[in-house]
Design a protein around this motif. Structure first.
Motif, short mmCIF file in Angstrom:
data_model
loop_
_atom_site.label_atom_id
_atom_site.label_comp_id
_atom_site.label_asym_id
_atom_site.label_seq_id
_atom_site.Cartn_x
_atom_site.Cartn_y
_atom_site.Cartn_z
N TYR A 78 0.83 -1.20 0.00
CA TYR A 78 0.00 0.00 0.00
C TYR A 78 0.86 1.25 0.00
O TYR A 78 1.99 1.24 0.46
N LEU A 79 0.28 2.33 -0.50
CA LEU A 79 0.90 3.65 -0.39
C LEU A 79 -0.19 4.63 0.02
O LEU A 79 -1.05 4.97 -0.79
N GLN A 80 -0.14 5.05 1.27
CA GLN A 80 -1.06 6.07 1.76
C GLN A 80 -0.45 7.43 1.48
O GLN A 80 0.68 7.70 1.92
N MET A 81 -1.17 8.25 0.76
CA MET A 81 -0.66 9.57 0.37
C MET A 81 -1.56 10.64 0.96
O MET A 81 -2.76 10.70 0.65
N ASN A 82 -0.99 11.46 1.82
CA ASN A 82 -1.72 12.55 2.46
C ASN A 82 -1.17 13.90 2.03
O ASN A 82 -0.05 13.98 1.54
N ASN A 83 -1.96 14.93 2.25
CA ASN A 83 -1.54 16.29 1.90
C ASN A 83 -0.98 16.33 0.47
O ASN A 83 0.11 16.85 0.22
N LEU A 84 -1.75 15.80 -0.44
CA LEU A 84 -1.30 15.73 -1.83
C LEU A 84 -1.18 17.12 -2.44
O LEU A 84 -1.96 18.03 -2.11
N LYS A 85 -0.22 17.25 -3.34
CA LYS A 85 0.05 18.53 -4.00
C LYS A 85 -0.06 18.33 -5.51
O LYS A 85 0.11 17.21 -6.01
N PRO A 86 -0.30 19.39 -6.25
CA PRO A 86 -0.38 19.25 -7.71
C PRO A 86 0.87 18.60 -8.32
O PRO A 86 0.74 17.86 -9.31
N GLU A 87 2.01 18.82 -7.73
CA GLU A 87 3.24 18.24 -8.26
C GLU A 87 3.33 16.73 -8.02
O GLU A 87 4.24 16.07 -8.54
N ASP A 88 2.39 16.17 -7.27
CA ASP A 88 2.32 14.72 -7.10
C ASP A 88 1.57 14.05 -8.25
O ASP A 88 1.53 12.82 -8.32
N THR A 89 1.01 14.84 -9.13
CA THR A 89 0.29 14.30 -10.27
C THR A 89 1.22 13.47 -11.15
O THR A 89 2.27 13.95 -11.60
N ALA A 90 0.84 12.21 -11.37
CA ALA A 90 1.68 11.30 -12.14
C ALA A 90 0.96 9.96 -12.26
O ALA A 90 -0.06 9.73 -11.59
N VAL A 91 1.52 9.10 -13.08
CA VAL A 91 1.12 7.70 -13.06
C VAL A 91 2.01 7.00 -12.03
O VAL A 91 3.23 7.12 -12.08
N TYR A 92 1.39 6.30 -11.12
CA TYR A 92 2.11 5.61 -10.05
C TYR A 92 2.19 4.12 -10.37
O TYR A 92 1.18 3.49 -10.69
N TYR A 93 3.41 3.60 -10.26
CA TYR A 93 3.67 2.21 -10.59
C TYR A 93 4.13 1.44 -9.35
O TYR A 93 5.00 1.90 -8.61
N CYS A 94 3.57 0.27 -9.20
CA CYS A 94 4.01 -0.65 -8.16
C CYS A 94 5.12 -1.53 -8.75
O CYS A 94 5.06 -1.90 -9.94
N ALA A 95 6.09 -1.87 -7.92
CA ALA A 95 7.19 -2.72 -8.36
C ALA A 95 7.56 -3.70 -7.26
O ALA A 95 7.46 -3.35 -6.07
N LEU A 96 8.00 -4.89 -7.64
CA LEU A 96 8.34 -5.93 -6.67
C LEU A 96 9.71 -6.52 -6.96
O LEU A 96 10.11 -6.67 -8.13
N ALA A 97 10.39 -6.86 -5.89
CA ALA A 97 11.67 -7.55 -6.00
C ALA A 97 11.50 -8.99 -5.55
O ALA A 97 10.91 -9.24 -4.50
N LYS A 98 12.02 -9.94 -6.33
CA LYS A 98 11.90 -11.35 -5.97
C LYS A 98 12.71 -11.69 -4.74
O LYS A 98 12.33 -12.54 -3.93
N SER A 99 13.87 -11.07 -4.61
CA SER A 99 14.77 -11.40 -3.51
C SER A 99 15.35 -10.12 -2.93
O SER A 99 15.15 -9.04 -3.48
N SER A 100 16.09 -10.28 -1.86
CA SER A 100 16.63 -9.13 -1.16
C SER A 100 17.62 -8.36 -2.02
O SER A 100 18.47 -8.94 -2.68
N VAL A 101 17.49 -7.04 -2.02
CA VAL A 101 18.41 -6.17 -2.75
C VAL A 101 18.85 -5.04 -1.82
O VAL A 101 18.26 -4.83 -0.77
N SER A 102 19.86 -4.32 -2.22
CA SER A 102 20.40 -3.25 -1.39
C SER A 102 19.44 -2.07 -1.31
O SER A 102 18.58 -1.89 -2.19
N TYR A 103 19.59 -1.29 -0.26
CA TYR A 103 18.78 -0.08 -0.13
C TYR A 103 19.02 0.83 -1.34
O TYR A 103 18.11 1.49 -1.83
#
Length: 125
Positions: A78-103
């Motif tokens: 999930y992504l809870q987005m509060n206090n949204l601003k016009p500059e947050d306008t975009a297409v938002y994509y979810c992404a997943l990693a199969k295994s552990s990766v670096s920060y």
């Protein structure tokens, strides 16, 4: 076959809130992330959550306003987005990693193996 189903996008006024969901089917995952792409701009990192411990990472623009979380029983991020601003306008994509990766890699597209189709978020002023 892995499928990521994003939902929760829409039109909201400045200062409003939205909650994006990314339901995953086909496999479990390690880390999950959200990216966004505004018209004419590169896709950019927004937030990620690790598989071990569920530690969140945020871009500076998201800190204090967005919260990423996961429900492993539901295989959902999930992504809870509060206090949204016009500059947050975009297409938002979810992404997943199969295994552990670096920060470091979690902040880039390199760290991810699967991507959703995107959900539009539009913030009006």
């Amino acid at each position: 076959q892995v499928h990521l189903a994003e939902s929760g996008g829409g039109l909201v006024q400045s200062g409003g809130s939205l909650r994006l969901s990314c339901a995953v089917s086909g496999r479990t995952f390690s880390s999950g992330g959200w990216f966004r792409q505004a018209p004419g701009k590169e896709r950019e990192f927004v937030a990620a959550i690790t598989g071990s411990g569920g530690w969140p990472l945020y871009t500076d623009a998201a800190k204090g306003r967005f919260t990423i979380s996961r429900d492993d029983a539901e295989n959902t991020v999930y992504l809870q987005m509060n206090n949204l601003k016009p500059e947050d306008t975009a297409v938002y994509y979810c992404a997943l990693a199969k295994s552990s990766v670096s920060y470091r890699d979690l902040r880039t597209r390199i760290g991810y193996d699967y991507w959703g189709q995107g959900t539009q978020v539009t913030v009006s002023s």
